[in-house]
Design an enzyme around this catalytic site. Structure first.
Site, short mmCIF file in Angstrom:
data_model
loop_
_atom_site.label_atom_id
_atom_site.label_comp_id
_atom_site.label_asym_id
_atom_site.label_seq_id
_atom_site.Cartn_x
_atom_site.Cartn_y
_atom_site.Cartn_z
N GLN A 243 -109.88 23.77 42.50
CA GLN A 243 -109.31 23.10 41.31
C GLN A 243 -107.79 23.26 41.36
OE1 GLN A 243 -110.57 24.63 37.42
NE2 GLN A 243 -110.40 22.51 36.70
N SER B 183 -114.54 32.52 32.83
CA SER B 183 -114.33 31.14 33.28
C SER B 183 -113.27 30.47 32.40
CB SER B 183 -115.67 30.40 33.28
OG SER B 183 -115.64 29.37 34.20
N TRP C 292 -114.24 26.82 44.22
CA TRP C 292 -113.57 25.97 43.22
C TRP C 292 -112.54 26.75 42.40
CZ3 TRP C 292 -112.45 21.20 42.26
CH2 TRP C 292 -112.18 20.76 40.96
N HIS D 228 -121.78 32.74 38.94
CA HIS D 228 -120.59 32.61 38.10
C HIS D 228 -120.84 33.22 36.72
CE1 HIS D 228 -116.89 30.93 36.66
NE2 HIS D 228 -117.43 29.93 35.97
N LYS E 50 -109.64 32.11 31.14
CA LYS E 50 -108.27 31.59 31.04
C LYS E 50 -107.72 31.93 29.65
CE LYS E 50 -109.92 27.32 33.34
NZ LYS E 50 -110.23 27.74 34.67
C1 MCU Z 1 -113.37 28.56 35.94
O1 MCU Z 1 -113.31 27.84 34.71
C2 MCU Z 1 -113.81 26.53 34.59
C3 MCU Z 1 -113.19 25.59 35.60
O2 MCU Z 1 -111.79 25.58 35.43
C4 MCU Z 1 -113.74 24.20 35.39
O3 MCU Z 1 -113.24 23.30 36.39
C5 MCU Z 1 -115.23 24.19 35.46
O4 MCU Z 1 -115.68 22.93 35.15
O5 MCU Z 1 -115.73 25.09 34.50
C6 MCU Z 1 -115.35 26.42 34.66
C7 MCU Z 1 -116.05 27.13 33.54
O6 MCU Z 1 -115.52 27.29 32.48
O7 MCU Z 1 -117.35 27.42 33.77
C8 MCU Z 1 -118.09 27.94 32.71
#
Ligand code: MCU
Length: 417
Positions: free
Chosen positions: A275, A229, A327, A363, A233
């Site tokens: 997003q 997530s 998302w 997720h 990145k």
């Molecule tokens: C997928 O990574 C992120 C995402 O970019 C955010 O918008 C969301 O709030 O959180 C995701 C994440 O890190 O989940 C653990």
């Protein structure tokens, strides 16, 4: 809560001569840019300042330099990667500082302690090395973003190095901008966003592993990096900016990771809940404040994240995504990586690229369908150095028929020698 992003004070920088070995003051966003892989800048065309011609409804051509010249050889490709890294740092990621003047390390128990000095300031941080295989080694390892262990299964024979990336750069919304040990060293107004600061931290871990190989038994030439997530990145940016990483394993990184800005915007314009660039800079401090000037018109950018991924080529990249997570930009990551793959194709190394998008898992809980014939095949081949299964992978369990990969990449793919 969403803090207003800072307005950058500079939007474009003059062309600079890039030297990877220079140690200099790096508190200014207009300082020298470090790019990877290191190439002799004198052999590369200079990069014109400015954004160039906007690119809409397609992704930027990896094989044309910013000055319009074509990439026709592997040597050109190394120069083009250097240029792409510079452009990404200038407009999106912020400046990656060069290797600091002093990096020292010691290993005790399972703790690797790393001390870094630059410009009269010092910081130190630790990482834990877990599941070290028995035997003399040297053994491969996977650097995992976050302190709780990898969210993908790491097979026996591979150690896990837990990296507390939030300690280097916080990611707690707009108010955490400029906080963390990276900013203690380089100043809280340094242009680097958290992703770049973390990549810098990964580079210092690799430095430390090179210094302590006899003690840790870890082989610094067989390192992977992973995270899920937001930390996914981080993993893909670390793999892109640090050429000593052999295998990059971003998991469900979505927008700002394996997704492309332009494709996410296109999805959003088609009514999907994805997003995009305008939202992401409101949510958190992953990017440089410099990026704020471009988020409302990403077509201006002389890159997209297919070129971020391309900084890894020909090294190995295996991207895991989740088809159930709207998302994250499921078409965006599919399209972005499907087009990124053409860079490995040009280099004749499609076995070094994987993209896999499956569903049925929540997720960041790794699905077993990606394990045996995919993740393990990559780890076998690139970290354990034994023959494994097929690693030429590009698949999704969903047909993204609304997205045409070739229409979005109308440029030719050369064969680079
Ligand atoms: C997928 O990574 C992120 C995402 O970019 C955010 O918008 C969301 O709030 O959180 C995701 C994440 O890190 O989940 C653990």
């Amino acid at each position: 809560s969403t803090a207003q992003p800072q307005v950058p004070t500079t939007t474009a920088r003059p062309t600079t001569t890039l030297v990877t070995s220079v140690v200099s003051s790096t508190t200014s966003p207009s300082g020298p840019v470090v790019t990877n892989p290191p190439v002799n800048p004198g052999t590369c065309p200079s990069t014109p300042s400015g954004l160039g011609t906007p690119v809409a409804n397609q992704l930027n051509d990896p094989f044309t330099f910013h000055n319009g010249n074509k990439v026709t050889s592997k040597a050109d490709w190394a120069c083009r990667q250097r240029e792409i890294s510079e452009l990404l740092q200038r407009y999106e990621l912020g400046t990656l500082p060069p290797k600091p003047s002093s990096v020292t390390a010691s290993f005790s128990g399972s703790t690797l302690s790393i001390s870094v000095s630059e410009g009269g300031k010092s910081i130190s941080f630790t990482v834990s090395i877990n599941n070290r295989p028995s035997g003399a080694g040297p053994h491969p390892a996977i650097i995992n973003f976050g302190t709780f262990g990898a969210s993908l299964p790491v097979p026996a024979g591979v150690a896990t190095i837990n990296f507390n990336n939030d300690d280097i750069a916080q990611q707690q919304g707009g108010s955490s901008r400029g906080r963390g040990k990276f900013y203690d060293l380089y100043g809280s107004s340094h242009s680097a966003g958290a992703l770049t600061a973390w990549a810098w931290g990964v580079s210092r871990i690799v430095d430390a592993l090179e210094l302590t190989q006899a003690q840790t038994g870890i082989d610094p030439t067989r390192l992977g990096v992973t995270g899920c997530s937001r930390n996914g990145k981080g993993a893909i940016v670390a793999g892109a900016l640090e050429p000593r990483i052999a295998l990059t394993l971003p998991q469900e990184s979505g927008a700002g990771g394996s997704g492309c800005w332009r494709i996410a915007t296109w999805q959003k314009n088609n009514g999907q809940n994805v997003q995009d660039s305008t939202q992401i800079v409101q949510e958190n401090v992953w990017f440089s404040p410099n990026f704020n000037s471009y988020v409302n018109n990403v077509n201006q950018l002389p890159f997209d994240h297919h070129l971020l991924a391309g900084l890894i080529a020909p090294r190995a990249l295996y991207v895991m995504e989740n088809v159930d997570m709207e998302w994250l930009g499921k078409i965006s990551t599919y399209g972005c990586m499907g087009i990124a793959r053409k860079q490995w194709e040009a280099l004749g190394v499609l076995d070094n690229f994987g993209y896999s998008q499956v569903g049925g898992n929540s997720h960041c809980s790794f699905p077993s369908s990606q394990q045996g014939s995919e993740l393990n095949a990559f780890i076998d081949k690139f970290l354990l150095k034994r023959s494994g299964g097929n690693t030429n992978i590009f698949r999704s369990t969903q047909t993204h028929s609304s997205f045409n990969l070739n229409n979005w990449s109308p440029w030719a793919v050369p064969s680079l020698n």
